[in-house]
Design a protein around this motif. Structure first.
Motif, PDB file in Angstrom:
ATOM      1  N   VAL A 124       0.462  94.573  42.047  1.00 34.47           N
ATOM      2  CA  VAL A 124       1.839  95.060  42.085  1.00 34.47           C
ATOM      3  C   VAL A 124       2.180  95.349  43.545  1.00 34.47           C
ATOM      4  O   VAL A 124       1.553  96.200  44.173  1.00 34.47           O
ATOM      5  N   VAL A 125       3.158  94.615  44.078  1.00 27.50           N
ATOM      6  CA  VAL A 125       3.505  94.733  45.491  1.00 27.50           C
ATOM      7  C   VAL A 125       4.972  95.109  45.646  1.00 27.50           C
ATOM      8  O   VAL A 125       5.785  94.945  44.728  1.00 27.50           O
ATOM      9  N   TYR A 126       5.285  95.591  46.820  1.00 25.24           N
ATOM     10  CA  TYR A 126       6.635  96.072  47.146  1.00 25.24           C
ATOM     11  C   TYR A 126       7.663  94.959  46.995  1.00 25.24           C
ATOM     12  O   TYR A 126       7.447  93.827  47.419  1.00 25.24           O
ATOM     13  N   ARG A 127       8.796  95.301  46.394  1.00 26.74           N
ATOM     14  CA  ARG A 127       9.920  94.373  46.282  1.00 26.74           C
ATOM     15  C   ARG A 127      11.183  95.080  46.760  1.00 26.74           C
ATOM     16  O   ARG A 127      11.519  96.159  46.289  1.00 26.74           O
ATOM     17  N   GLY A 128      11.866  94.486  47.728  1.00 30.07           N
ATOM     18  CA  GLY A 128      13.149  95.007  48.170  1.00 30.07           C
ATOM     19  C   GLY A 128      14.271  94.258  47.486  1.00 30.07           C
ATOM     20  O   GLY A 128      14.049  93.442  46.597  1.00 30.07           O
ATOM     21  N   ASP A 129      15.490  94.537  47.911  1.00 31.56           N
ATOM     22  CA  ASP A 129      16.609  93.763  47.404  1.00 31.56           C
ATOM     23  C   ASP A 129      16.470  92.312  47.852  1.00 31.56           C
ATOM     24  O   ASP A 129      15.696  91.994  48.763  1.00 31.56           O
ATOM     25  N   GLU A 130      17.239  91.430  47.252  1.00 24.49           N
ATOM     26  CA  GLU A 130      17.043  89.993  47.430  1.00 24.49           C
ATOM     27  C   GLU A 130      17.051  89.572  48.897  1.00 24.49           C
ATOM     28  O   GLU A 130      16.229  88.763  49.329  1.00 24.49           O
ATOM     29  N   GLY A 131      17.960  90.123  49.682  1.00 27.63           N
ATOM     30  CA  GLY A 131      18.044  89.736  51.083  1.00 27.63           C
ATOM     31  C   GLY A 131      16.789  90.085  51.856  1.00 27.63           C
ATOM     32  O   GLY A 131      16.283  89.286  52.653  1.00 27.63           O
ATOM     33  N   PHE A 132      16.252  91.280  51.627  1.00 26.85           N
ATOM     34  CA  PHE A 132      15.028  91.711  52.287  1.00 26.85           C
ATOM     35  C   PHE A 132      13.871  90.789  51.917  1.00 26.85           C
ATOM     36  O   PHE A 132      13.123  90.321  52.794  1.00 26.85           O
ATOM     37  N   ASP A 133      13.713  90.506  50.641  1.00 16.72           N
ATOM     38  CA  ASP A 133      12.609  89.666  50.195  1.00 16.72           C
ATOM     39  C   ASP A 133      12.694  88.269  50.793  1.00 16.72           C
ATOM     40  O   ASP A 133      11.689  87.677  51.180  1.00 16.72           O
ATOM     41  N   ARG A 134      13.905  87.719  50.866  1.00 19.31           N
ATOM     42  CA  ARG A 134      14.084  86.376  51.409  1.00 19.31           C
ATOM     43  C   ARG A 134      13.707  86.340  52.891  1.00 19.31           C
ATOM     44  O   ARG A 134      13.039  85.418  53.354  1.00 19.31           O
ATOM     45  N   VAL A 135      14.154  87.352  53.643  1.00 16.64           N
ATOM     46  CA  VAL A 135      13.854  87.412  55.077  1.00 16.64           C
ATOM     47  C   VAL A 135      12.352  87.502  55.318  1.00 16.64           C
ATOM     48  O   VAL A 135      11.794  86.778  56.147  1.00 16.64           O
ATOM     49  N   VAL A 136      11.682  88.391  54.590  1.00 15.95           N
ATOM     50  CA  VAL A 136      10.256  88.586  54.796  1.00 15.95           C
ATOM     51  C   VAL A 136       9.469  87.345  54.376  1.00 15.95           C
ATOM     52  O   VAL A 136       8.540  86.916  55.077  1.00 15.95           O
ATOM     53  N   ALA A 137       9.835  86.752  53.251  1.00 17.36           N
ATOM     54  CA  ALA A 137       9.133  85.546  52.794  1.00 17.36           C
ATOM     55  C   ALA A 137       9.314  84.402  53.789  1.00 17.36           C
ATOM     56  O   ALA A 137       8.359  83.665  54.083  1.00 17.36           O
ATOM     57  N   ASP A 138      10.528  84.244  54.312  1.00 16.17           N
ATOM     58  CA  ASP A 138      10.790  83.187  55.287  1.00 16.17           C
ATOM     59  C   ASP A 138       9.984  83.422  56.555  1.00 16.17           C
ATOM     60  O   ASP A 138       9.395  82.498  57.119  1.00 16.17           O
ATOM     61  N   ALA A 139       9.942  84.679  57.018  1.00 20.70           N
ATOM     62  CA  ALA A 139       9.199  85.004  58.235  1.00 20.70           C
ATOM     63  C   ALA A 139       7.711  84.742  58.049  1.00 20.70           C
ATOM     64  O   ALA A 139       7.047  84.169  58.924  1.00 20.70           O
ATOM     65  N   HIS A 140       7.191  85.158  56.922  1.00 20.61           N
ATOM     66  CA  HIS A 140       5.764  84.978  56.651  1.00 20.61           C
ATOM     67  C   HIS A 140       5.405  83.496  56.660  1.00 20.61           C
ATOM     68  O   HIS A 140       4.408  83.086  57.285  1.00 20.61           O
ATOM     69  N   ALA A 141       6.220  82.679  55.986  1.00 20.39           N
ATOM     70  CA  ALA A 141       5.954  81.243  55.919  1.00 20.39           C
ATOM     71  C   ALA A 141       6.122  80.587  57.292  1.00 20.39           C
ATOM     72  O   ALA A 141       5.317  79.738  57.690  1.00 20.39           O
ATOM     73  N   THR A 142       7.168  80.967  58.016  1.00 17.54           N
ATOM     74  CA  THR A 142       7.434  80.376  59.321  1.00 17.54           C
ATOM     75  C   THR A 142       6.322  80.673  60.307  1.00 17.54           C
ATOM     76  O   THR A 142       5.856  79.786  61.043  1.00 17.54           O
ATOM     77  N   GLU A 143       5.877  81.921  60.327  1.00 16.75           N
ATOM     78  CA  GLU A 143       4.830  82.300  61.274  1.00 16.75           C
ATOM     79  C   GLU A 143       3.518  81.572  60.983  1.00 16.75           C
ATOM     80  O   GLU A 143       2.821  81.142  61.902  1.00 16.75           O
ATOM     81  N   ARG A 144       3.211  81.395  59.720  1.00 15.73           N
ATOM     82  CA  ARG A 144       2.001  80.650  59.365  1.00 15.73           C
ATOM     83  C   ARG A 144       2.146  79.185  59.766  1.00 15.73           C
ATOM     84  O   ARG A 144       1.212  78.580  60.309  1.00 15.73           O
TER      85      ARG A 144
END
Length: 259
Positions: A124-144
């Motif tokens: 069970v992990v932290y979930r923000g509102d849709e915009g926050f989740d999209r930004v973090v997921a995009d950043a994580h994928a981009t950096e990798r």
């Protein structure tokens, strides 16, 4: 598949986040009901709950119905954060219909505005509102993708700190988020000895306004609230989420454009 799923009426619309550091009676009932549907027997439920909560099972209860009722009562009395611990325990046992269990729990989380996500690993992990989740997921994928592996790990640690129970580690989340941004900044200019604040000064002409001022402002804010912590000045949950989202967005941007 249900009627609504077969006919496209079952699209999950995420409600705004309204609950995180709590576990309602309804959620507790949904968890038990879903576990039973997914193949967990009442005696196994009771065994897992007693182990988690360090309780002794009632030796007078042996029929399936009584054991189920005992399990529900134990779960209703558990501290809120143990509810999410139990969700993780259930998601990781081998004989449960794991995919369906995860899908149903997340459907409840999303439609009821609960700020958690049960991921495919059973955490069970932290979930923000849709915009926050999209930004973090995009950043994580981009950096990798761009090879900034340390930055990607730091961003992951920031989310893990926000996910801590019973209280999120907002200080740790902010520190890891800014470390992630600092790693990207250092990597793209090969200036690994610089702090983020010094990096901005050395590269002001390359990044330009208003990003240079924005990064400096956030660096100064986190110096007061996280890196040089004073009593009573810890970041709130909302401030930590803002900083994590900000650092993630900027890290993704710098990764893509290479400053």
């Amino acid at each position: 598949m249900r009627f609504s799923e077969r006919n496209g009426f079952d699209a999950v619309h995420a409600a705004p986040i309204v609950a995180r550091l709590e576990a309602s009676e309804e959620l507790r009932a949904v968890v038990i009901n879903t576990a039973l549907v997914c193949g967990v027997k009442p005696d196994r439920l009771r065994e897992m709950l007693c182990r988690l909560l360090q309780k002794r099972p009632d030796p007078q209860n042996w029929s399936a119905g009584n054991v189920e009722q005992e399990s529900r009562m134990l779960f209703e009395e558990a501290p809120w954060y143990r509810v999410y611990d139990f969700i993780e325990d259930l998601a990781q046992i081998s004989f449960i219909a794991q995919e369906h269990f995860i899908q149903e729990i997340n459907r409840y989380f999303f439609t009821n505005g609960i700020g958690w996500l049960l991921d495919n690993s059973g955490q069970v992990v932290y979930r923000g509102d849709e915009g926050f989740d999209r930004v973090v997921a995009d950043a994580h994928a981009t950096e990798r993708t761009q090879g900034h592996m340390t930055a990607s790990r730091e961003l992951h640690e920031a989310i893990m700190d926000l996910s801590r129970r019973p209280a999120p580690d907002t200080t740790g989340a902010v520190q890891h988020a800014m470390a992630s941004l600092e790693c990207v900044a250092r990597d793209i200019t090969n200036q690994h000895q610089l702090t983020l604040g010094d990096w901005v000064k050395a590269n002001r002409a390359r990044i330009g306004p208003p990003l240079d001022k924005a990064i400096e402002g956030m660096w100064g804010f986190t110096s007061n609230r996280a890196r040089h912590l004073s009593e009573g000045k810890e970041c709130s949950n909302e401030e930590a989420e803002l900083i994590v989202g900000f650092a993630a967005a900027l890290g993704a941007y710098l990764s893509k454009v290479g400053a």
